[in-house]
Scaffold this active site. Structure first.
Site, mmCIF file in Angstrom:
data_model
loop_
_atom_site.group_PDB
_atom_site.id
_atom_site.type_symbol
_atom_site.label_atom_id
_atom_site.label_comp_id
_atom_site.label_asym_id
_atom_site.label_seq_id
_atom_site.Cartn_x
_atom_site.Cartn_y
_atom_site.Cartn_z
ATOM 1 N N CYS A 1 0.842 -1.204 0.000
ATOM 2 C CA CYS A 1 0.000 0.000 0.000
ATOM 3 C C CYS A 1 0.874 1.249 0.000
ATOM 4 O O CYS A 1 1.734 1.417 0.870
ATOM 5 C CB CYS A 1 -0.920 -0.001 1.222
ATOM 6 S SG CYS A 1 -1.808 1.543 1.473
ATOM 7 N N CYS B 1 0.533 3.358 3.412
ATOM 8 C CA CYS B 1 0.947 2.848 4.718
ATOM 9 C C CYS B 1 2.292 3.439 5.155
ATOM 10 O O CYS B 1 3.144 3.778 4.313
ATOM 11 C CB CYS B 1 1.048 1.316 4.685
ATOM 12 S SG CYS B 1 -0.550 0.479 4.894
ATOM 13 N N HIS C 1 -4.122 0.309 8.232
ATOM 14 C CA HIS C 1 -4.658 0.030 6.897
ATOM 15 C C HIS C 1 -6.050 -0.579 6.961
ATOM 16 O O HIS C 1 -6.826 -0.492 6.005
ATOM 17 C CB HIS C 1 -3.705 -0.921 6.167
ATOM 18 C CG HIS C 1 -4.072 -1.216 4.748
ATOM 19 N ND1 HIS C 1 -3.820 -0.332 3.712
ATOM 20 C CD2 HIS C 1 -4.683 -2.303 4.179
ATOM 21 C CE1 HIS C 1 -4.250 -0.861 2.581
ATOM 22 N NE2 HIS C 1 -4.782 -2.050 2.833
ATOM 23 N N ASN D 1 -13.697 10.096 -0.596
ATOM 24 C CA ASN D 1 -14.460 9.075 -1.308
ATOM 25 C C ASN D 1 -14.203 7.756 -0.594
ATOM 26 O O ASN D 1 -13.089 7.248 -0.611
ATOM 27 C CB ASN D 1 -14.015 8.966 -2.769
ATOM 28 C CG ASN D 1 -14.361 10.199 -3.564
ATOM 29 O OD1 ASN D 1 -15.422 10.793 -3.387
ATOM 30 N ND2 ASN D 1 -13.469 10.613 -4.450
ATOM 31 N N SER E 1 -9.648 4.094 -5.030
ATOM 32 C CA SER E 1 -8.738 3.074 -5.559
ATOM 33 C C SER E 1 -7.867 2.421 -4.488
ATOM 34 O O SER E 1 -7.193 1.438 -4.756
ATOM 35 C CB SER E 1 -7.829 3.683 -6.636
ATOM 36 O OG SER E 1 -7.070 4.759 -6.092
ATOM 37 N N HIS F 1 -6.971 2.092 2.139
ATOM 38 C CA HIS F 1 -6.375 2.736 3.311
ATOM 39 C C HIS F 1 -7.186 3.993 3.635
ATOM 40 O O HIS F 1 -7.525 4.761 2.735
ATOM 41 C CB HIS F 1 -4.923 3.117 3.030
ATOM 42 C CG HIS F 1 -4.153 3.501 4.259
ATOM 43 N ND1 HIS F 1 -3.217 2.676 4.843
ATOM 44 C CD2 HIS F 1 -4.193 4.625 5.018
ATOM 45 C CE1 HIS F 1 -2.710 3.279 5.901
ATOM 46 N NE2 HIS F 1 -3.294 4.470 6.030
ATOM 47 N N HIS G 1 -8.289 7.405 3.951
ATOM 48 C CA HIS G 1 -7.684 8.667 3.512
ATOM 49 C C HIS G 1 -8.709 9.545 2.802
ATOM 50 O O HIS G 1 -9.770 9.094 2.395
ATOM 51 C CB HIS G 1 -6.509 8.401 2.573
ATOM 52 C CG HIS G 1 -6.914 7.956 1.198
ATOM 53 N ND1 HIS G 1 -7.369 6.670 0.931
ATOM 54 C CD2 HIS G 1 -6.958 8.616 0.008
ATOM 55 C CE1 HIS G 1 -7.654 6.560 -0.356
ATOM 56 N NE2 HIS G 1 -7.423 7.732 -0.939
ATOM 57 N N GLN H 1 -8.803 13.734 0.622
ATOM 58 C CA GLN H 1 -7.993 14.651 -0.168
ATOM 59 C C GLN H 1 -8.341 16.099 0.142
ATOM 60 O O GLN H 1 -9.420 16.396 0.655
ATOM 61 C CB GLN H 1 -8.183 14.402 -1.664
ATOM 62 C CG GLN H 1 -7.758 13.021 -2.139
ATOM 63 C CD GLN H 1 -7.834 12.891 -3.645
ATOM 64 O OE1 GLN H 1 -7.271 13.683 -4.394
ATOM 65 N NE2 GLN H 1 -8.559 11.877 -4.108
ATOM 66 N N PHE I 1 -28.635 4.881 -8.536
ATOM 67 C CA PHE I 1 -27.995 5.551 -9.660
ATOM 68 C C PHE I 1 -28.815 6.766 -10.071
ATOM 69 O O PHE I 1 -30.043 6.760 -9.976
ATOM 70 C CB PHE I 1 -27.864 4.609 -10.862
ATOM 71 C CG PHE I 1 -26.847 3.527 -10.685
ATOM 72 C CD1 PHE I 1 -25.514 3.756 -10.982
ATOM 73 C CD2 PHE I 1 -27.214 2.279 -10.219
ATOM 74 C CE1 PHE I 1 -24.566 2.752 -10.824
ATOM 75 C CE2 PHE I 1 -26.275 1.269 -10.052
ATOM 76 C CZ PHE I 1 -24.953 1.510 -10.359
#
Length: 355
Positions: free
Chosen positions: A52, A55, A114, A154, A162, A165, A167, A169, A313
């Site tokens: 990862c 990590c 993780h 997200n 993707s 872990h 996280h 932004q 959706f």
């Protein structure tokens, strides 16, 4: 002729923050979904994954080595969507227009673990994330060209994440993006007319109604907004009007962390799964101006509707007309209100220990 009833009849609701409408069709699902117990496969992840790139101690794709961080960690995204290493104004040819956009994108690691997500962290650990958000905002706002700072997460592969872990932004850029820009127009108009923040008055009304409130403490309120689009959409609103998260006191940061934890625990408990969502914080511009009309807030947009695997959706009418929902915000709030504030994994351990 029946008397109009929000809980039974088709209607549209106005989002007073953006000026946009959402179609509500409660007759299609008159009762709140009780929660289909269709558990998704529980992926067991290690506390540390040597492959990862988030990590602690691991080497990222650009060759840099992460420090052996113990709490939180941030770095400039190795594949940033915004960069500042260019010059130029843009492109203007008749009806074809473009402009250059400088920015900086940072990755915010919530924990060295993780195998954990936000609702599985302790309140103190989540406060560490809040502290880092505020620190990054304070530092990024000092960059000359930065006028807007967007914090977001997200969560889950279904939302395009993707890397599992924990996280999020932060993007800092020149322009004010579309969504906060729409809110800014309505914030300013309301303040100029009444001398108050629109969210101050909205929050007061929600607290009086007490129908869509999920959680509250001394400083924050978690609620399903009256105009919610996503099935279990929520907002976290500070009781004190603030333009930026950098204005929070230490007590407010801790209360904010508690609100995030309590909401996300309920999300996970809804379908006994790691509940996916996109969350984001809207703040006033960071252009040095005064914004007495602004009241920062955090929104959560989760896609799950009826189970751990059934996603809502936005298609058909929603793509070409406007958003539409079947369960009302009040029904969604009632479902979330009835969930335990103890994470289902922790409760499972407690039950196992009792046996």
């Amino acid at each position: 002729m029946e008397t109009f009833d929000l809980s039974n009849h088709s209607h549209r609701r106005l989002n007073v923050l953006t000026g946009e409408w959402v179609q509500v069709s409660p007759h299609r699902a008159k009762r709140p979904w009780q929660g289909q117990q269709e558990e998704s496969s529980a992926e067991q992840r290690p506390q540390h994954d040597p492959s990862c790139y988030l990590c602690a101690g691991n080497t990222r794709s650009n060759g840099e080595v992460n420090p052996d961080y113990k709490h939180t960690f941030s770095f400039v995204n190795d594949f940033a969507s915004l960069t500042s290493d260019f010059t130029g104004d843009g492109y203007d040819k008749g009806l074809m227009k473009a402009k250059s956009e400088k920015g900086i994108c940072k990755v915010i690691c919530f924990s060295p673990r993780h195998d954990l997500t936000i609702p599985e962290l302790e309140v103190g650990e989540i406060k560490g994330v809040v502290d880092l958000w505020a620190k990054e905002c304070a530092e990024l706002s000092q960059i000359e060209y930065v006028n807007h700072i967007q914090i977001f997460e997200n969560k889950g592969s279904i939302m395009g994440c993707s890397n599992p872990h924990p996280h999020g932004q932060i993007w800092a850029q020149e322009s004010i993006p579309v969504e906060p820009a729409k809110k800014a127009v309505n914030f300013e108009k309301y303040y100029n007319n009444l001398g108050k923040s629109i969210l101050e008055d909205y929050l007061k009304q929600e607290l009086e109604d007490d129908e869509r409130i999920i959680f509250k403490n001394d400083h924050f309120v978690v609620l399903v907004p009256f105009w919610a689009v996503w099935p279990y959409e929520t907002m976290i609103i500070p009781k004190r009007k603030m333009a930026h998260i950098t204005e929070m006191t230490e007590d407010e940061k801790l209360a904010f962390a508690e609100a995030i934890q309590q909401l996300t625990i309920r999300y996970d408990n809804l379908f006994k799964t790691s509940f996916p969502y996109s969350s984001g914080i809207h703040q006033a511009p960071y252009d040095g101006g005064e914004y007495p009309d602004w009241h920062w807030h955090m929104s959560f947009y989760p896609p799950l509707l009826r189970s751990a695997t059934v996603k809502k959706f936005m298609v058909g009418y929603e793509m070409f007309g406007n958003p539409q929902r079947d369960i009302t915000p009040e029904q969604a709030a009632k479902t979330l209100q009835g969930l335990s504030d103890v994470h289902y994994k922790k409760q499972l351990l407690i039950n196992t220990y009792k046996k």
